[in-house]
Design an enzyme around this catalytic site. Structure first.
Site, PDB file in Angstrom:
ATOM      1  N   THR A  70       0.827  -1.204   0.000  1.00 18.75           N
ATOM      2  CA  THR A  70       0.000   0.000   0.000  1.00 18.75           C
ATOM      3  C   THR A  70       0.861   1.253   0.000  1.00 18.75           C
ATOM      4  OG1 THR A  70      -1.886  -1.068   1.065  1.00 18.75           O
ATOM      5  CG2 THR A  70      -1.720   1.326   1.293  1.00 18.75           C
ATOM      6  N   GLN A 178       1.643  -9.360  -6.256  1.00 16.08           N
ATOM      7  CA  GLN A 178       1.227 -10.757  -6.427  1.00 16.08           C
ATOM      8  C   GLN A 178       2.135 -11.515  -7.401  1.00 16.08           C
ATOM      9  OE1 GLN A 178      -0.864 -12.517  -4.746  1.00 16.08           O
ATOM     10  NE2 GLN A 178      -1.744 -10.839  -3.559  1.00 16.08           N
ATOM     11  N   SER A 198       5.781  -6.424  -1.827  1.00 12.54           N
ATOM     12  CA  SER A 198       5.400  -6.516  -0.415  1.00 12.54           C
ATOM     13  C   SER A 198       6.046  -7.728   0.238  1.00 12.54           C
ATOM     14  CB  SER A 198       3.874  -6.615  -0.288  1.00 12.54           C
ATOM     15  OG  SER A 198       3.494  -6.763   1.064  1.00 12.54           O
ATOM     16  N   HIS A 200       5.253  -9.476   3.045  1.00 15.05           N
ATOM     17  CA  HIS A 200       4.464 -10.554   3.633  1.00 15.05           C
ATOM     18  C   HIS A 200       3.783 -11.435   2.587  1.00 15.05           C
ATOM     19  CE1 HIS A 200       0.156  -9.062   3.472  1.00 15.05           C
ATOM     20  NE2 HIS A 200       0.800  -7.958   3.172  1.00 15.05           N
ATOM     21  N   CYS A 323      -7.912  -6.806   1.549  1.00 12.76           N
ATOM     22  CA  CYS A 323      -8.288  -5.424   1.830  1.00 12.76           C
ATOM     23  C   CYS A 323      -9.782  -5.193   1.651  1.00 12.76           C
ATOM     24  CB  CYS A 323      -7.504  -4.475   0.919  1.00 12.76           C
ATOM     25  SG  CYS A 323      -5.728  -4.533   1.190  1.00 12.76           S
TER      26      CYS A 323
END
Length: 380
Positions: A70, A178, A198, A200, A323
Site C-alpha cells: 500500500t 502478487q 510486499s 508478507h 483489503c
C-alpha cells in the site's frame, strides 16, 4: 490446518523470524546515529539493500524500503503525480487495480488530476492499443498491476513497457505484489521505472516492502522529516524488518522454480476437478495466469457462508483481496471483466504457496464439494 489464502498473506519462514529476532536484539541502534552501534546497524541495512538489489538486478540506490504494498503504490503514484504535475496532470491505469492503487487515483482526481481507467476484456487484460490511444501530450504516468490479486490474470507488462519506450516523458509503475516469486519480471526488459513489492506475500513479515525506483526518476515524498531512503521516505528504518525481508526474498528466489512447478500442478488439478461441478464456474483465465491463484464462483451459495463452512474444517480460503474481504456485494474486478452481478458476488479465491501439497488440494476439494452440496440443499 490447510491454508489456501496465501494471496492475502503468507506464513513467515522460520529463518526469517529468526533473523528478525537476532537483529532486533543485537542491532537495535538507530542506523542514523553516528556512534559505533549506529554504524553497525547502518552496515547491516546497506548489506540488505545490496542483497535485494542483486536479487532484482538493479542498483542498490534504486531500492527504497517501505512498509508494504500500500505504501509502495501510494509513494510511486502520488510521488510521480506531485513531482511532475507542472509537466502534465493526466494519469493512466486500469479498472482492475488493487485498491491501494485504485483509490489513490481517485484521491488524485480530487486534487485536479485527470485519470483514464482502461477497460479490460473478459480475462481481465487491458488492450495495449487502447492504452496507446489514451496517451495524451500531458500524460505523465501509466500504472498497472502485473498479476491481478483476485483472478491471477497476468497483464501485458512487457508489451506496455515496449510501447512506452516511445514516450520518454511518461513513467511506468508496476504493482508486482502478487507477481514476485511467481511470475518473473525483468525491470529492464519491461522498461519499468517504479515497481512495488510486499514482504508478507513472500513469507516475510507484515510491515515490510520494497519500492524499486529507477535512479533517474524523481519522487515527491509522502513522508518528510529526514533523509532516510534517499530522502524519499523519512523515518527511522526498520532494520530488523528489512534484513528479514532480504532473507525472505532470497529464500523465495531459491525455491521459486520448484515451487512454481508445484503450484501449477495443484491449480491445474483443482481447476479440472472444479470444472466438473455443474454449479461452479471458473473466473481465472486458462492461459496467461499466475500459478498460485484460482478464482471461481458457486451458483446459489453466498461466498461468506461457504468460507465459514470450510473454516469449521480448518480450511482457510477467501473471497477477494484481503483489503476488501469484509465487504459485501459484487467484486469490482469481476464486474469490470463483464461478469453479471450474481456471478461477481459469489466468488471464492484459492491461493497457494510453495509449501502447499496435492494431498491438501484433494482434501479441500472433497470438503468443498460436500459443503456446496449441503448449502445448496438448504437454499432450495
Amino acid at each position: 490446518m490447510i491454508y489456501f489464502d496465501n494471496s492475502a498473506t503468507t506464513k513467515p519462514y522460520k529463518d526469517v523470524l529468526d533473523a528478525f529476532v537476532t537483529v532486533s536484539q543485537a542491532y537495535f541502534a538507530n542506523p542514523s546515529s553516528i556512534h559505533s552501534k549506529g554504524g553497525e546497524s547502518e552496515r547491516l541495512l546497506q548489506q540488505a539493500r545490496k542483497t535485494v538489489s542483486q536479487l532484482l538486478h538493479v542498483k542498490p540506490q534504486e531500492i527504497i524500503f517501505t512498509s508494504g504494498g500500500t505504501e509502495g503504490n501510494n509513494t510511486a503514484i502520488k510521488g510521480v503525480a506531485m513531482q511532475y504535475a507542472t509537466r502534465g496532470k493526466h494519469l493512466i491505469t486500469s479498472a482492475v487495480e488493487h485498491a491501494s492503487s485504485f483509490e489513490t487515483f481517485h484521491a488524485l482526481e480530487t486534487l485536479g488530476f485527470d485519470v483514464t481507467y482502461l477497460p479490460v476484456d473478459e480475462e481481465g487484460r487491458i488492450s495495449v492499443d487502447e492504452l496507446k490511444a489514451a496517451i495524451r501530450e500531458d500524460t505523465i504516468l501509466v500504472s498497472l498491476i502485473s498479476v491481478n490479486n483476485e483472478t491471477g490474470t497476468i497483464g501485458p507488462i512487457e508489451e506496455v513497457g515496449k510501447l512506452l519506450q516511445e514516450y520518454k516523458k511518461i513513467y511506468f509503475h508496476v504493482d508486482h505484489v502478487q507477481g514476485i516469486g511467481k511470475v518473473p519480471l525483468s525491470f529492464t526488459k519491461a522498461g519499468v521505472d517504479l515497481c512495488t513489492i510486499s514482504g508478507h506475500k513472500v513469507h516475510g513479515l507484515k510491515g515490510t516492502g520494497i519500492l524499486y525506483k529507477r535512479e533517474s526518476v524523481l519522487l515527491s515524498p509522502l513522508l518528510t522529516g529526514g533523509e532516510q531512503e534517499g530522502s524519499v521516505r523519512a523515518g527511522t528504518e526498520n532494520v530488523a524488518g528489512i534484513v528479514s525481508l532480504a532473507k525472505a526474498l532470497r529464500m523465495t528466489f531459491e525455491y521459486m522454480d520448484a515451487g512454481v512447478r508445484n503450484m501449477e500442478k495443484i491449480t491445474s488439478y483443482m481447476r479440472d476437478e472444479l470444472e466438473k461441478l455443474p454449479s461452479v464456474v471458473i473466473n481465472t483465465p486458462k492461459t496467461q495466469c499466475a500459478p498460485h491463484i484460482l478464482n471461481f464462483s458457486v451458483e446459489d451459495v453466498k461466498p461468506e457462508v461457504l468460507i465459514h463452512a470450510l473454516d469449521q474444517k480448518e480450511i482457510y480460503v477467501s473471497t477477494r483481496s484481503a483489503c476488501a474481504s469484509k465487504q459485501t456485494g459484487a467484486s469490482r474486478v469481476l464486474l469490470a471483466m463483464g461478469m453479471k452481478e450474481k456471478r461477481a458476488s459469489s466468488a471464492i479465491r484459492l491461493s497457494l504457496s510453495y509449501e502447499n501439497t496435492m494431498e491438501e488440494a484433494e482434501i479441500v476439494l472433497r470438503e468443498l464439494k460436500k459443503a456446496v452440496t449441503e448449502l445448496q440443499e438448504i437454499m432450495r
